[in-house]
Design a protein around this motif. Structure first.
Motif, mmCIF file in Angstrom:
data_model
loop_
_atom_site.group_PDB
_atom_site.id
_atom_site.type_symbol
_atom_site.label_atom_id
_atom_site.label_comp_id
_atom_site.label_asym_id
_atom_site.label_seq_id
_atom_site.Cartn_x
_atom_site.Cartn_y
_atom_site.Cartn_z
ATOM 1 N N THR A 33 1.067 -1.305 0.012
ATOM 2 C CA THR A 33 0.019 0.055 0.123
ATOM 3 C C THR A 33 0.921 1.176 -0.013
ATOM 4 N N GLY A 34 0.408 2.486 -0.768
ATOM 5 C CA GLY A 34 0.962 3.665 -0.480
ATOM 6 C C GLY A 34 2.142 3.820 -1.857
ATOM 7 N N ARG A 35 2.160 2.081 -2.507
ATOM 8 C CA ARG A 35 3.403 2.285 -3.489
ATOM 9 C C ARG A 35 3.154 2.675 -4.954
ATOM 10 N N VAL A 36 3.980 2.860 -6.364
ATOM 11 C CA VAL A 36 3.439 3.077 -7.548
ATOM 12 C C VAL A 36 4.495 1.966 -7.917
ATOM 13 N N LEU A 37 3.989 0.820 -8.849
ATOM 14 C CA LEU A 37 4.375 -0.120 -9.420
ATOM 15 C C LEU A 37 4.828 0.120 -11.458
ATOM 16 N N ILE A 38 5.819 0.193 -11.611
ATOM 17 C CA ILE A 38 5.458 0.145 -12.952
ATOM 18 C C ILE A 38 6.443 -1.214 -13.881
ATOM 19 N N GLY A 39 5.923 -0.580 -15.088
ATOM 20 C CA GLY A 39 6.515 -1.762 -16.195
ATOM 21 C C GLY A 39 6.619 -2.579 -16.071
ATOM 22 N N GLU A 40 7.620 -3.841 -15.745
ATOM 23 C CA GLU A 40 7.460 -5.579 -15.907
ATOM 24 C C GLU A 40 7.217 -5.655 -14.180
ATOM 25 N N TYR B 97 -0.739 2.523 -8.921
ATOM 26 C CA TYR B 97 -0.824 2.997 -7.816
ATOM 27 C C TYR B 97 -1.347 2.210 -7.110
ATOM 28 N N ILE B 98 -1.035 1.870 -5.963
ATOM 29 C CA ILE B 98 -1.615 1.090 -4.390
ATOM 30 C C ILE B 98 -1.939 2.216 -3.646
ATOM 31 N N TYR C 143 -5.536 5.315 -23.079
ATOM 32 C CA TYR C 143 -5.107 5.109 -21.847
ATOM 33 C C TYR C 143 -6.551 4.782 -21.358
ATOM 34 N N ALA C 144 -6.137 3.427 -20.250
ATOM 35 C CA ALA C 144 -7.757 2.594 -20.304
ATOM 36 C C ALA C 144 -6.842 2.772 -18.303
ATOM 37 N N LEU C 145 -7.799 3.596 -17.286
ATOM 38 C CA LEU C 145 -7.611 3.876 -16.178
ATOM 39 C C LEU C 145 -8.372 2.194 -15.658
ATOM 40 N N GLU C 146 -8.212 1.888 -14.266
ATOM 41 C CA GLU C 146 -9.377 1.039 -13.448
ATOM 42 C C GLU C 146 -9.062 1.570 -12.284
ATOM 43 N N CYS C 147 -10.630 1.380 -11.482
ATOM 44 C CA CYS C 147 -10.035 1.117 -9.824
ATOM 45 C C CYS C 147 -10.377 0.354 -9.283
ATOM 46 N N TYR C 148 -9.871 -1.122 -8.792
ATOM 47 C CA TYR C 148 -10.438 -1.530 -7.447
ATOM 48 C C TYR C 148 -10.552 -1.373 -6.653
ATOM 49 N N VAL C 149 -11.093 -1.814 -5.773
ATOM 50 C CA VAL C 149 -11.109 -1.712 -4.481
ATOM 51 C C VAL C 149 -9.510 -2.732 -3.451
ATOM 52 N N VAL D 168 -6.837 0.303 -5.739
ATOM 53 C CA VAL D 168 -5.483 0.022 -6.671
ATOM 54 C C VAL D 168 -6.478 0.663 -7.830
ATOM 55 N N PHE D 169 -5.577 1.837 -8.083
ATOM 56 C CA PHE D 169 -5.739 2.311 -9.790
ATOM 57 C C PHE D 169 -4.627 1.696 -10.419
ATOM 58 N N ILE D 170 -4.987 1.208 -11.750
ATOM 59 C CA ILE D 170 -4.377 0.423 -12.887
ATOM 60 C C ILE D 170 -4.492 1.197 -14.391
ATOM 61 N N LYS D 171 -3.111 1.851 -14.810
ATOM 62 C CA LYS D 171 -3.192 2.302 -15.629
ATOM 63 C C LYS D 171 -2.635 1.650 -17.469
ATOM 64 N N LYS D 172 -3.820 1.364 -18.040
ATOM 65 C CA LYS D 172 -3.576 0.758 -18.944
ATOM 66 C C LYS D 172 -3.442 0.692 -21.096
ATOM 67 N N VAL D 173 -2.387 0.230 -21.309
ATOM 68 C CA VAL D 173 -3.198 0.825 -22.746
ATOM 69 C C VAL D 173 -4.184 -0.271 -23.672
ATOM 70 N N VAL D 174 -4.565 0.657 -24.230
ATOM 71 C CA VAL D 174 -5.532 0.299 -25.041
ATOM 72 C C VAL D 174 -5.563 -0.312 -26.631
#
Length: 213
Positions: A40-47, A68-69, A169-175, A207-213
């Protein structure tokens, strides 16, 4: 899954989304998710983001660019009213409590076409859920878990992305859920009895997720 008490969804956009829809389906999770470590509170990128998405059962994980978590849930209501009836003296065995984190229900999904900058803002209210349906004292739950069957939580957060020209880009928000697994025992005069292994779930953020569409 988490039960909604009320829902307030808002998206603050600097550009209107190309396609926006709210989805109610849930995604399957691994029995032992990678999020068992505190992310929690972290940003993960790429792989790193793609691997996390795969382990969480997120669809199209190979298209994930960034995750982004957050961990900004706040308790907004807690009742100390104890029901008045005869009940057995159940307790949680403290040395059996295990905590993991897992991605829960999809709250919102929007698509944005570049060039653009967009912000998704989400506010939800949730209650904690428990896998047992018998009465365990509120004080006992609060002491061992930090919340009880009467606890509700408010989660508010936002995520901003810049979309390059020619990209969508698609943005998705999960709990973002915290899951505690533990043993419940029944206190007896001579020998305490193990009732079983149970779990509880509460939201700790998104949990916010950024994707390429």
């Amino acid at each position: 899954m988490i039960k909604f008490l009320s829902a307030l969804l808002s998206a603050t956009l600097l550009l209107s989304p190309l396609n926006e829809r709210i989805q109610s389906e849930s995604y399957s999770l691994n029995e032992t998710p990678a999020s068992s470590e505190i992310l929690t509170g972290r940003v993960l990128i790429g792989e790193d983001a793609q691997n996390y998405a795969k382990e969480m059962g997120i669809v199209d994980a190979e298209n994930v660019l960034e995750i982004y978590i957050s961990n900004n849930a706040t308790t907004i209501e807690e009742s100390n009213v104890q029901p008045y009836f005869f009940k057995r003296d159940y307790y949680i065995k403290e040395d059996t409590i295990e905590t993991t984190y897992e991605t829960g229900k999809l709250i919102r999904r929007s698509e944005y076409q570049g060039p653009a900058t967009a912000t998704m803002s989400v506010t939800e209210t949730f209650s904690a859920t428990f896998s047992f349906d018998f009465e365990v004292g509120i004080d006992e739950l609060n002491t061992k878990l930090g919340y009880s069957t009467t606890s509700t939580f408010s989660v508010t957060d936002s995520y901003t992305v810049s979309v390059p020209d020619g990209k969508t880009y698609a943005l998705e928000c999960y709990v973002n859920n915290e899951k505690k697994t533990f043993e419940i025992w029944d206190k007896d005069l001579i020998f305490d009895n193990k009732v079983g292994v149970y779990y509880s779930i509460r939201p700790v953020g998104y949990v916010f997720i950024k994707k390429v569409v």
